[in-house]
Design an enzyme around this catalytic site. Structure first.
Site, PDB file in Angstrom:
ATOM      1  N   LYS A  42      28.129  74.175 -80.883  1.00 17.10           N
ATOM      2  CA  LYS A  42      27.408  75.105 -79.991  1.00 17.10           C
ATOM      3  C   LYS A  42      25.925  75.146 -80.397  1.00 17.10           C
ATOM      4  O   LYS A  42      25.540  74.572 -81.419  1.00 17.10           O
ATOM      5  CB  LYS A  42      28.036  76.490 -80.113  1.00 17.10           C
ATOM      6  CG  LYS A  42      27.906  77.081 -81.521  1.00 17.10           C
ATOM      7  CD  LYS A  42      28.827  78.257 -81.750  1.00 17.10           C
ATOM      8  CE  LYS A  42      28.582  78.842 -83.137  1.00 17.10           C
ATOM      9  NZ  LYS A  42      29.612  79.814 -83.526  1.00 17.10           N
ATOM     10  N   ARG A 102      34.356  91.594 -82.119  1.00 16.84           N
ATOM     11  CA  ARG A 102      33.491  90.951 -81.138  1.00 16.84           C
ATOM     12  C   ARG A 102      34.434  90.531 -80.018  1.00 16.84           C
ATOM     13  O   ARG A 102      34.788  91.361 -79.197  1.00 16.84           O
ATOM     14  CB  ARG A 102      32.754  89.783 -81.818  1.00 16.84           C
ATOM     15  CG  ARG A 102      31.385  89.525 -81.275  1.00 16.84           C
ATOM     16  CD  ARG A 102      30.624  88.503 -82.098  1.00 16.84           C
ATOM     17  NE  ARG A 102      31.378  87.277 -82.342  1.00 16.84           N
ATOM     18  CZ  ARG A 102      30.920  86.233 -83.023  1.00 16.84           C
ATOM     19  NH1 ARG A 102      29.702  86.262 -83.542  1.00 16.84           N
ATOM     20  NH2 ARG A 102      31.655  85.152 -83.204  1.00 16.84           N
ATOM     21  N   TYR A 157      -4.730  85.242 -88.703  1.00 14.43           N
ATOM     22  CA  TYR A 157      -4.680  86.459 -87.892  1.00 14.43           C
ATOM     23  C   TYR A 157      -4.497  87.677 -88.786  1.00 14.43           C
ATOM     24  O   TYR A 157      -3.744  87.645 -89.765  1.00 14.43           O
ATOM     25  CB  TYR A 157      -3.509  86.403 -86.916  1.00 14.43           C
ATOM     26  CG  TYR A 157      -3.741  85.473 -85.744  1.00 14.43           C
ATOM     27  CD1 TYR A 157      -4.797  85.694 -84.867  1.00 14.43           C
ATOM     28  CD2 TYR A 157      -2.894  84.401 -85.522  1.00 14.43           C
ATOM     29  CE1 TYR A 157      -5.003  84.839 -83.782  1.00 14.43           C
ATOM     30  CE2 TYR A 157      -3.086  83.557 -84.445  1.00 14.43           C
ATOM     31  CZ  TYR A 157      -4.141  83.775 -83.577  1.00 14.43           C
ATOM     32  OH  TYR A 157      -4.341  82.935 -82.521  1.00 14.43           O
ATOM     33  N   MET A 177       1.103  79.994 -83.655  1.00 12.24           N
ATOM     34  CA  MET A 177       1.974  79.231 -82.762  1.00 12.24           C
ATOM     35  C   MET A 177       1.999  77.746 -83.120  1.00 12.24           C
ATOM     36  O   MET A 177       3.047  77.110 -83.101  1.00 12.24           O
ATOM     37  CB  MET A 177       1.516  79.398 -81.302  1.00 12.24           C
ATOM     38  CG  MET A 177       2.468  78.732 -80.318  1.00 12.24           C
ATOM     39  SD  MET A 177       1.883  78.790 -78.629  1.00 12.24           S
ATOM     40  CE  MET A 177       2.024  80.533 -78.274  1.00 12.24           C
TER      41      MET A 177
HETATM   42  C1  LIG Z   1      30.177  79.495 -84.762  1.00 14.95           C
HETATM   43  C2  LIG Z   1      31.635  79.615 -84.981  1.00 14.95           C
HETATM   44  C3  LIG Z   1      32.280  78.862 -85.970  1.00 14.95           C
HETATM   45  C4  LIG Z   1      31.532  78.013 -86.984  1.00 14.95           C
HETATM   46  O1  LIG Z   1      30.945  78.855 -87.946  1.00 14.95           O
HETATM   47  P1  LIG Z   1      30.160  78.259 -89.210  1.00 14.95           P
HETATM   48  O2  LIG Z   1      29.847  79.436 -90.028  1.00 14.95           O
HETATM   49  O3  LIG Z   1      28.932  77.604 -88.672  1.00 14.95           O
HETATM   50  O4  LIG Z   1      31.069  77.279 -89.854  1.00 14.95           O
HETATM   51  C5  LIG Z   1      33.666  78.929 -86.032  1.00 14.95           C
HETATM   52  N1  LIG Z   1      34.371  79.712 -85.171  1.00 14.95           N
HETATM   53  C6  LIG Z   1      33.771  80.466 -84.226  1.00 14.95           C
HETATM   54  C7  LIG Z   1      34.609  81.313 -83.334  1.00 14.95           C
HETATM   55  C8  LIG Z   1      32.396  80.460 -84.109  1.00 14.95           C
HETATM   56  O5  LIG Z   1      31.799  81.227 -83.184  1.00 14.95           O
END
Ligand SMILES: *Cc1c(COP(=O)(O)O)cnc(C)c1O
Length: 362
Positions: A35, A130, A255, A303
């Site tokens: 992802k 969650r 800045y 930036m």
């Molecule tokens: C992102 C995610 C993972 C992977 O987590 P890492 O800490 O990057 O290994 C596994 N399971 C779910 C449901 C996730 O959202």
């Protein structure tokens, strides 16, 4: 001509890191988590380098569609599932497996009776709060899913650990126990472990593991680096000096004049900034490599530029190479200076940063 800010990706190391996953979880199937644009490394690039895994996991339907359109044929699991009929249609059309985690999804499913089926994981919320069903709701949800014609059988089961990166937190033990208890006597494959679970919690190793950050060579544990687990980092982030100048005692830099020169020094301007994904909240003193040697960040991150103190590198000149993280400068260490986790740094690399496969450089 090289772009000023660029990332070098050591994609070969993905297979090395996958080997470490297999060593830790020799009996588990592997769902590689890609992802967030492959944690900033490029969704397709990572998928193509890891086609020997049992499945890929993405967060959203559109990420799964992109993988299918590019010809990726592995099982693909969409961790956030669907929220609409349209997304459900896309899951079916693109042969994506779904996470069922909410009653709203069950409502949508209950209206569907077609022959086409999709693979499904039932998500149980063991404390993360969650996504997922509470254990008390599990029996009725499971019955409903079992009778849904659109869901391929057998159903699989997943939970997610909330604090596995803290090896002293008993929450992980409780989550694992609750998951097992909820599923007692229920047949079907199970999955618990993310990277921290794989590396730190043997009891979390079940039928499937879900490595994310460790595949990219990064440690999930605060205060540790991937190298300590035998992992190799994939991403290096580089730029170059574009100006070198003297500053006198009492002058300020950048800045808001947030850094004041205590004694005359040489200052270097590097072509990288938050527009490239270098974190704006990097603190003064964050290490940067100039010609392979550590120098401290001074002043605010802009930036397109940062400034460094070249007191230790008085001969540095415009064009000299700079590394923001990479060899000899672990991204985990940079994250600590930025009060963040390394995940955000690699995910945050922007479009402007040209990504180069290290295989092209030799
Ligand atoms: C992102 C995610 C993972 C992977 O987590 P890492 O800490 O990057 O290994 C596994 N399971 C779910 C449901 C996730 O959202």
């Amino acid at each position: 001509m090289n772009p000023a800010a660029f990332a070098v990706l050591n994609l070969d190391a993905l297979q090395h890191n996958l080997t470490i996953v297999r060593q830790q979880a020799p009996n588990a199937k592997i769902m590689a988590v890609i992802k967030g644009n492959g944690y900033g490394h490029g969704l397709l690039r990572v998928a193509e380098a890891l086609t020997n895994v049992d499945a890929f996991a993405v967060a959203r339907v559109d990420e799964g569609m992109r993988l299918r359109k590019a010809g990726i044929n592995n099982k693909i699991v969409v961790l956030e599932g669907f929220t609409s009929e349209q997304e459900l249609n896309a899951l079916l059309a693109y042969r994506l497996d779904v996470l069922i985690h909410s009653f709203a999804q069950l409502d949508i499913l209950s209206k569907r009776h077609e022959r086409k089926q999709m693979g499904a994981w039932l998500k149980i919320d063991t404390g993360m709060n969650r996504l997922g069903f509470k254990p008390i709701d599990f029996p009725s949800v499971y019955q409903q899913l079992k009778h849904s014609t659109i869901i391929k059988k057998p159903i699989r089961f997943m939970t997610h650990l909330a604090n596995a990166d803290d090896l002293n937190d008993v929450m992980t033990i409780k989550q694992i126990a609750l998951f097992k208890e909820t599923l007692a006597n229920i047949p079907g494959e199970r999955s618990i472990a993310n990277s921290a679970g794989i590396l730190g919690w043997p009891d979390a190793l079940t039928d499937w593991v879900r490595p994310g950050v460790m595949l990219y060579g990064i440690s999930p544990f605060p205060g540790r680096t991937g190298a300590e687990h035998g992992l190799k980092p994939i991403m290096e982030f580089h730029s170059r000096l574009i100006a070198v100048k003297s500053v006198n005692s009492g002058e300020t830099v950048g800045y808001a004049g947030s850094w004041r020169c205590q004694q005359a020094t040489t200052l270097g301007v590097v072509a990288v900034g938050y527009g490239d994904g270098y974190p704006r909240h990097a603190t003064i003193g964050t290490p940067v490599l100039v010609n392979g040697q550590r120098v401290p960040l001074i002043g605010r991150v802009s930036m397109d530029m940062i400034t460094v103190d070249l007191a230790e590198q008085p001969n540095a000149k415009p064009g000299d190479p700079v590394t923001l993280w990479g060899k000899n400068l672990p991204v985990e260490e940079i994250a600590e200076h930025c009060n963040t986790i390394p995940y955000t740094l690699v995910c945050g690399i922007t479009q402007r940063v040209k990504q180069i496969d290290s295989a092209w450089l030799v």
